[in-house]
Design a protein around this motif. Structure first.
Motif, PDB file in Angstrom:
ATOM      1  N   LYS A  67       2.096  11.343  11.360  1.00  0.00           N
ATOM      2  CA  LYS A  67       2.289   9.990  11.880  1.00  0.00           C
ATOM      3  C   LYS A  67       1.388   9.043  11.118  1.00  0.00           C
ATOM      4  N   VAL A  68       1.913   7.852  10.851  1.00  0.00           N
ATOM      5  CA  VAL A  68       1.142   6.832  10.132  1.00  0.00           C
ATOM      6  C   VAL A  68       1.554   5.464  10.663  1.00  0.00           C
ATOM      7  N   GLN A  69       0.588   4.563  10.739  1.00  0.00           N
ATOM      8  CA  GLN A  69       0.850   3.213  11.225  1.00  0.00           C
ATOM      9  C   GLN A  69       1.081   2.272  10.042  1.00  0.00           C
ATOM     10  N   ILE A  70       2.073   1.413  10.173  1.00  0.00           N
ATOM     11  CA  ILE A  70       2.366   0.418   9.150  1.00  0.00           C
ATOM     12  C   ILE A  70       1.492  -0.805   9.413  1.00  0.00           C
ATOM     13  N   ASN A  71       0.647  -1.147   8.453  1.00  0.00           N
ATOM     14  CA  ASN A  71      -0.302  -2.246   8.634  1.00  0.00           C
ATOM     15  C   ASN A  71       0.017  -3.474   7.796  1.00  0.00           C
TER      16      ASN A  71
END
Length: 87
Positions: A5-9
């Motif tokens: 999982k990775v957050q789009i910043n």
């Protein structure tokens, strides 16, 4: 298969330029690379699929890589996303 999982910043999310950078990175690998988001699944090697996902700033996606170079692909895609996809 590996996933993370990775957050789009990016302030504007995955609009055309960062979507292109994501696709360009994904196309370097032989593995099947997709990601899941709130509305479904997208092919990370297709700019239209990535744009169609309508991923906004702060959204979390889960990247899935399956194939011979899956570990390297996942590591590098997460790194590129965390670095802001060129922004």
């Amino acid at each position: 298969m590996v996933s993370e999982k990775v957050q789009i910043n990016n302030p504007s999310g995955l609009h055309l330029r960062p979507a292109g950078i994501l696709c360009k990175e994904a196309m370097k690998y032989k593995s099947l690379i997709t990601f899941e988001y709130a509305g479904g699944t997208a092919n990370a090697k297709s700019v239209l699929s990535v744009l169609g996902a309508c991923v906004k700033c702060g959204d979390e996606i889960t990247i899935f890589c399956e194939g011979a170079d899956e570990t390297e692909a996942l590591r590098n895609l997460v790194m590129v996303i965390n670095k802001g996809l060129g922004e």
